[in-house]
Design an enzyme around this catalytic site. Structure first.
Site: not given
Length: 537
Positions: A70, A405, A103-104
């Site tokens: 994550d 997530d 998020t990446t």
């Protein structure tokens, strides 16, 4: 010759008044240093993008080990010292808050934009011009994405599960996505309030982690789960049907004086009297509790004195009341909402109407520990509990992050009901449309927008690279497909080729993509505008 020197001397004082020489070198250096530092952070998480992305093992100072995929978690745990690089950490945090997933992606896009900005700056384009063009391009990009999106109904459970499993596929626990995705969808749908249909508060979904078993044993509990055992002192009951549950915030133990003092007892008769008083005090409380018909007590943790003593536990057991002690203070709100009861702060306020009702409260053995389950709650509030199991702590923690997530993805779909293809398809389509749009614009703007379009290709490029495919061939083929009008062509990582990604069920919420692009652009614009770092003691 003399005339020339005279002209030169005459020209000197005039020029010093109008032109002043400014040293721009330092400002350029700082800008470049900022961009390099931020790109280094982006490159660190780049390899963990996508379903075939690698995982990072994070070793903290106190010897704790975390294995995760994550982006937000990786960057959170990184010790980043450079101020501009810290902005990228905050960027992934804000994406985590806004959309929960991607998020990446957001950090990788920001890194690619910075790389393009560096090229534009070396070509002598002013940072403000670049910044304004980026803003224009990102607004246009959001419009393009919205036009591509497919509307969705909340009753369409299949599509919700597809998008949740797409989110889970890039995680360590991807092999359990068939179990966790429906679980995430059901838990979010069960807490949606019909009065406010587009709001989901994820605090209404409680995640309880318990070591033992495998992730397959993870379950959704319609009710409450306490990661504690019922109090066994003095042989109290551990199973209660037709439970009447009270949540109390006072102590069932002899009172203490408010000030620190000691009482000296000289003879046994007085000691007996004190003990007798204690017994009577506790018995009086328990009689009041029993009179309301209450048979399960949840006792909040107390800091002032022991919430229950052995004596009170003995009497509670005699009265056939099941006791669960040390309930965390933060959980009280969740518990009362679920049980549809009120917390009781004083014994005087103990009334039957403040109790919650449940069909069954029982203690269950799980692995090496025990948990207490409350099921069949009458008039249950809109909450739900997920019990996560796993063979070791690393797996459980990662399962919790992945589930969070997936929950966020479903939450995005509840608040903005549009789906969009995954697998690098939207980015390539954006890149194509913005590239075409840049040819219409005049001057520097068109040039900057074209760079923005090129930067977006980093997502499919990285996806292909992480999957071990030839990135250049794949991205070229993708461009070709999109130019022929196949909007939803994307990289199918499992087959290692380009297919219509919607048919492969790789979908994500529109909110994830739009917020990733707007947040990344905002962050890059801020970094561009900085031309000096001033250290203040």
């Amino acid at each position: 010759m003399a005339a020339a020197t005279a002209a030169a001397t005459a020209a000197q004082p005039r020029s010093s008044k109008t032109e002043s020489y400014v040293d721009n070198k330092r400002k350029e250096d700082i800008r470049q240093a900022n961009i390099k530092a931020a790109r280094a952070v982006a490159d660190a998480v780049r390899t963990s993008l996508g379903p075939k992305g690698m995982d990072k093992m994070i070793s903290t100072a106190n010897g704790e080990v975390i294995i995760t995929n994550d982006g937000a978690t990786i960057l959170n745990k990184m010790e980043v010292l450079q101020p501009a690089a810290k902005m990228l950490v905050d960027l992934s945090k804000s994406q985590d808050a806004a959309a929960g997933d991607g998020t990446t992606t957001v950090v990788v896009i920001a890194g690619a934009l910075l790389k393009q900005c560096l090229l534009l700056l070396t070509n002598g384009i002013h940072p403000t011009v670049i910044s304004d063009s980026l803003h224009k391009a990102s607004t246009k990009a959001v419009d393009v994405l919205t036009a591509m999106a497919v509307p969705l109904e909340l009753s369409d459970r299949e599509s919700l599960i597809k998008s949740a499993s797409t989110s889970l596929n890039s995680k360590v626990v991807s092999q359990y996505s068939t179990l966790l995705a429906p679980l995430a969808v059901d838990s979010v749908l069960s807490v949606v309030d019909p009065a406010k249909p587009d709001m989901v508060d994820l605090r209404d979904i409680k995640i309880v982690k318990k070591l033992g078993g495998t992730v397959d044993d993870t379950e959704l509990v319609k009710g409450l789960v306490f990661d504690k055992k019922a109090s066994h002192a003095a042989g109290g009951p551990t199973r209660m049907e037709n439970a009447k549950i009270a949540v109390i915030q006072f102590q069932i133990s002899p009172p203490k004086t408010d000030i620190e003092q000691s009482i000296v007892v000289s003879d046994y008769t007085q000691m007996d009297r004190i003990l007798k008083e204690e017994r009577n005090y506790i018995l009086g409380m328990i009689k009041k509790i029993k009179a309301t018909g209450c048979n399960v007590l949840l006792i909040q943790k107390s800091i002032l004195r022991d919430a229950v003593t052995d004596l009170s536990l003995h009497y509670l057991a005699k009265a056939k009341i099941m006791v669960i002690k040390d309930v965390e203070r933060d959980d009280i709100e969740f518990i009362t909402k679920t049980l549809n009861c009120f917390p009781i702060a004083n014994i005087e306020h103990f009334r039957a109407e403040k109790l919650g009702h449940a069909a069954l409260v029982e203690e269950v053995s799980l692995g090496d520990g025990k948990i207490v389950k409350v099921t069949g709650i009458k008039d249950m509030g809109r909450t739900t509990t997920v019990l996560i199991r796993g063979s070791n702590q690393l797996v459980i923690d990662e399962a919790e992050r992945s589930l969070h997530d997936a929950l966020c993805v479903v939450r995005c779909l509840v608040s903005k009901r549009f789906l969009i293809a995954g697998g690098g398809a939207p980015e390539i389509e954006l890149s194509r449309q913005l590239g075409a749009w840049s040819k219409v614009l005049h001057g520097m703007e068109g040039y900057c927008v074209r760079s923005f379009a090129e930067a977006l290709e980093v997502v499919p490029y990285t996806l292909a690279e992480n999957a071990g495919l030839n990135p250049i061939a794949i991205v070229t083929e993708l461009r070709n497909r999109h130019a022929q009008g196949e909007i939803n062509a994307g990289i199918n990582v499992r087959k290692g080729q380009i297919t219509n990604i919607l048919e492969e069920n790789v979908v994500q919420p529109l909110l994830v993509s739009t917020s990733a692009i707007t947040l990344a652009t905002e962050c890059v614009r801020m970094i561009l505008k900085i031309d000096d770092i001033v250290n203040v003691r």
